[in-house]
Design a protein around this motif. Structure first.
Motif, PDB file in Angstrom:
ATOM      1  N   GLY A 101       0.822  -1.213   0.000  1.00  0.00           N
ATOM      2  CA  GLY A 101       0.000   0.000   0.000  1.00  0.00           C
ATOM      3  C   GLY A 101       0.849   1.253   0.000  1.00  0.00           C
ATOM      4  N   PHE A 102       1.928   1.260   0.784  1.00  0.00           N
ATOM      5  CA  PHE A 102       2.808   2.424   0.836  1.00  0.00           C
ATOM      6  C   PHE A 102       3.535   2.638  -0.490  1.00  0.00           C
ATOM      7  CE2 PHE A 102       3.122   1.988   5.683  1.00  0.00           C
ATOM      8  CZ  PHE A 102       2.254   3.036   5.892  1.00  0.00           C
ATOM      9  N   THR A 103       3.911   1.559  -1.153  1.00  0.00           N
ATOM     10  CA  THR A 103       4.633   1.721  -2.417  1.00  0.00           C
ATOM     11  C   THR A 103       3.687   2.103  -3.560  1.00  0.00           C
ATOM     12  OG1 THR A 103       4.507  -0.694  -2.754  1.00  0.00           O
ATOM     13  CG2 THR A 103       6.520   0.188  -1.778  1.00  0.00           C
ATOM     14  N   ARG A 104       2.425   1.714  -3.469  1.00  0.00           N
ATOM     15  CA  ARG A 104       1.447   2.153  -4.481  1.00  0.00           C
ATOM     16  C   ARG A 104       1.152   3.640  -4.354  1.00  0.00           C
ATOM     17  NH1 ARG A 104      -1.320  -2.551  -3.152  1.00  0.00           N
ATOM     18  NH2 ARG A 104      -2.789  -1.343  -1.893  1.00  0.00           N
ATOM     19  N   HIS A 105       1.108   4.122  -3.120  1.00  0.00           N
ATOM     20  CA  HIS A 105       0.799   5.529  -2.847  1.00  0.00           C
ATOM     21  C   HIS A 105       1.857   6.073  -1.876  1.00  0.00           C
ATOM     22  CE1 HIS A 105      -3.135   4.826  -4.681  1.00  0.00           C
ATOM     23  NE2 HIS A 105      -3.337   3.844  -3.839  1.00  0.00           N
ATOM     24  N   HIS A 153       8.812  -0.575  11.153  1.00  0.00           N
ATOM     25  CA  HIS A 153       9.797  -1.202  10.269  1.00  0.00           C
ATOM     26  C   HIS A 153       9.354  -1.112   8.808  1.00  0.00           C
ATOM     27  CE1 HIS A 153      12.707  -3.961   8.606  1.00  0.00           C
ATOM     28  NE2 HIS A 153      11.741  -4.769   8.197  1.00  0.00           N
ATOM     29  N   VAL A 154       8.104  -1.436   8.552  1.00  0.00           N
ATOM     30  CA  VAL A 154       7.587  -1.388   7.182  1.00  0.00           C
ATOM     31  C   VAL A 154       7.675   0.035   6.636  1.00  0.00           C
ATOM     32  CG1 VAL A 154       5.508  -1.632   5.775  1.00  0.00           C
ATOM     33  CG2 VAL A 154       6.084  -3.385   7.465  1.00  0.00           C
ATOM     34  N   ARG A 155       7.267   1.014   7.434  1.00  0.00           N
ATOM     35  CA  ARG A 155       7.304   2.411   6.996  1.00  0.00           C
ATOM     36  C   ARG A 155       8.731   2.836   6.683  1.00  0.00           C
ATOM     37  NH1 ARG A 155       2.796   5.774   8.115  1.00  0.00           N
ATOM     38  NH2 ARG A 155       4.256   7.492   7.843  1.00  0.00           N
ATOM     39  N   ASN A 156       9.677   2.457   7.535  1.00  0.00           N
ATOM     40  CA  ASN A 156      11.063   2.881   7.354  1.00  0.00           C
ATOM     41  C   ASN A 156      11.646   2.324   6.061  1.00  0.00           C
ATOM     42  OD1 ASN A 156      13.618   4.088   8.365  1.00  0.00           O
ATOM     43  ND2 ASN A 156      14.259   1.952   8.485  1.00  0.00           N
ATOM     44  N   ILE A 157      11.422   1.037   5.798  1.00  0.00           N
ATOM     45  CA  ILE A 157      11.947   0.436   4.578  1.00  0.00           C
ATOM     46  C   ILE A 157      11.268   1.039   3.351  1.00  0.00           C
ATOM     47  CG2 ILE A 157      12.177  -1.693   3.265  1.00  0.00           C
ATOM     48  CD1 ILE A 157      14.076  -1.514   5.617  1.00  0.00           C
ATOM     49  N   ALA A 158       9.949   1.244   3.436  1.00  0.00           N
ATOM     50  CA  ALA A 158       9.230   1.848   2.311  1.00  0.00           C
ATOM     51  C   ALA A 158       9.753   3.246   2.020  1.00  0.00           C
ATOM     52  CB  ALA A 158       7.728   1.887   2.606  1.00  0.00           C
ATOM     53  N   GLN A 160      12.776   4.404   2.665  1.00  0.00           N
ATOM     54  CA  GLN A 160      14.133   4.348   2.141  1.00  0.00           C
ATOM     55  C   GLN A 160      14.176   3.883   0.682  1.00  0.00           C
ATOM     56  OE1 GLN A 160      16.825   5.481   3.733  1.00  0.00           O
ATOM     57  NE2 GLN A 160      15.501   6.033   5.445  1.00  0.00           N
ATOM     58  N   SER A 161      13.192   3.079   0.280  1.00  0.00           N
ATOM     59  CA  SER A 161      13.236   2.487  -1.058  1.00  0.00           C
ATOM     60  C   SER A 161      12.292   3.155  -2.045  1.00  0.00           C
ATOM     61  CB  SER A 161      12.877   0.993  -0.972  1.00  0.00           C
ATOM     62  OG  SER A 161      11.576   0.816  -0.459  1.00  0.00           O
ATOM     63  N   THR A 162      11.633   4.233  -1.608  1.00  0.00           N
ATOM     64  CA  THR A 162      10.631   4.884  -2.454  1.00  0.00           C
ATOM     65  C   THR A 162      11.126   6.244  -2.933  1.00  0.00           C
ATOM     66  OG1 THR A 162       8.777   3.780  -1.373  1.00  0.00           O
ATOM     67  CG2 THR A 162       8.293   5.840  -2.498  1.00  0.00           C
ATOM     68  N   PHE A 164       9.673   9.645  -3.913  1.00  0.00           N
ATOM     69  CA  PHE A 164       8.425  10.364  -3.779  1.00  0.00           C
ATOM     70  C   PHE A 164       8.139  11.172  -5.037  1.00  0.00           C
ATOM     71  CE2 PHE A 164       9.689   9.638   0.600  1.00  0.00           C
ATOM     72  CZ  PHE A 164       8.503   9.257   1.183  1.00  0.00           C
ATOM     73  N   PRO A 165       6.913  11.076  -5.563  1.00  0.00           N
ATOM     74  CA  PRO A 165       6.548  11.895  -6.722  1.00  0.00           C
ATOM     75  C   PRO A 165       6.764  13.376  -6.415  1.00  0.00           C
ATOM     76  CG  PRO A 165       4.860  10.247  -6.286  1.00  0.00           C
ATOM     77  CD  PRO A 165       5.805  10.216  -5.114  1.00  0.00           C
ATOM     78  N   GLY A 166       7.378  14.075  -7.345  1.00  0.00           N
ATOM     79  CA  GLY A 166       7.641  15.491  -7.141  1.00  0.00           C
ATOM     80  C   GLY A 166       8.919  15.789  -6.395  1.00  0.00           C
ATOM     81  N   HIS A 167       9.608  14.732  -5.885  1.00  0.00           N
ATOM     82  CA  HIS A 167      10.849  14.941  -5.134  1.00  0.00           C
ATOM     83  C   HIS A 167      11.959  14.033  -5.657  1.00  0.00           C
ATOM     84  CE1 HIS A 167       7.690  16.423  -2.419  1.00  0.00           C
ATOM     85  NE2 HIS A 167       8.619  17.213  -1.919  1.00  0.00           N
ATOM     86  N   THR A 168      11.940  13.721  -6.934  1.00  0.00           N
ATOM     87  CA  THR A 168      12.933  12.815  -7.485  1.00  0.00           C
ATOM     88  C   THR A 168      14.331  13.426  -7.497  1.00  0.00           C
ATOM     89  OG1 THR A 168      13.551  11.522  -9.432  1.00  0.00           O
ATOM     90  CG2 THR A 168      12.429  13.617  -9.830  1.00  0.00           C
ATOM     91  N   THR A 169      15.328  12.569  -7.286  1.00  0.00           N
ATOM     92  CA  THR A 169      16.726  13.009  -7.361  1.00  0.00           C
ATOM     93  C   THR A 169      17.279  12.854  -8.764  1.00  0.00           C
ATOM     94  OG1 THR A 169      17.538  10.800  -6.790  1.00  0.00           O
ATOM     95  CG2 THR A 169      17.099  12.318  -4.965  1.00  0.00           C
TER      96      THR A 169
END
Length: 234
Positions: A101-105, A153-158, A160-162, A164-169
């Protein structure tokens, strides 16, 4: 705000049939947030997506804060039903569903923090997680804390690996790995332990999600086993 989250908006009972619904407004906001990030969501932007003026939107939702709350609960949706699983498998599946769910949104990682009113879908997720621990012998407080630890834990990994739209490096995962490999090739003497660890590491990008989750579940299993042993008749 609670009336909005729980599907009891107070709208005028007279006049023409509304051109939009609260759910339709929230869905438009979700589309914008998914594509461009949470900062891009505004009443003006949503009005541009729907057949309604910006001022007319305020008949449905007082402002952006309330809108984000409704969007978040709608985007989370109800947790998948996974019946008849032992507690460890059930909690593992719950955690992986939450990660999905976190990676979808990805903007949910920003909108679902801090003190705020909770909607029915978010509470349903908590309910489903607690259901997995029912009958394990853990107290209510321990069950709540277990859900908090797994969620963190789930939030932290999501996070680190996501990206964010509008904040791409502007970097892909492959770009980051290539850059790190080049640095460690020339700086191996400066970072010997990191170099050795990376050379022997293998697995997917989200290996840390599974590793950490299994260690949390190992700890809970020890606690549950010890609790049952201490309460069983001798």
């Amino acid at each position: 705000m609670s009336e909005l989250l729980w599907g009891k908006p107070s709208l005028p009972s007279r006049g023409p049939k509304p051109a939009v619904t609260l759910a339709g407004i929230a869905e438009a906001g979700i589309r914008i947030a998914d594509a461009e990030g949470l900062d891009a969501v505004s009443m003006q932007r949503i009005a541009g997506e729907l057949p309604v003026t910006k001022m007319a939107l305020y008949r449905y939702v007082p402002g952006k804060t309330e809108l984000i709350a409704v969007m978040s609960d709608l985007a989370m949706g109800a947790p998948p039903d996974r019946p008849d699983l032992p507690w460890r498998e059930a909690l593992h599946a719950w955690a992986m569903d939450l990660y999905d769910g976190f990676t979808r949104h990805p903007w949910l990682l920003l909108s679902t923090v801090g003190r705020r009113l909770l909607g029915p879908n978010e509470l349903a997720w908590i309910e489903r997680g607690l259901a997995a621990l029912t009958g394990t012998g853990l107290t209510g407080g321990e069950q709540m804390d277990s859900i908090l630890v797994v969620t963190s834990h789930v939030r932290n990994i999501a996070q680190q690996s996501t990206t964010f739209p509008g904040h791409t490096t502007g970097l892909t995962e492959e770009d980051m790995q290539e850059s790190l490999t080049q640095i460690l090739t020339t700086e191996a003497a400066r970072f010997p332990h990191l170099t050795t660890a990376l050379r022997t590491a293998a697995g997917s990008e989200n290996q840390g999600l599974e590793f950490g989750l299994q260690r949390i579940l190992d700890g809970l299993e020890l606690l549950i086993s010890g609790r049952k042993a201490s309460t069983s008749p001798h």
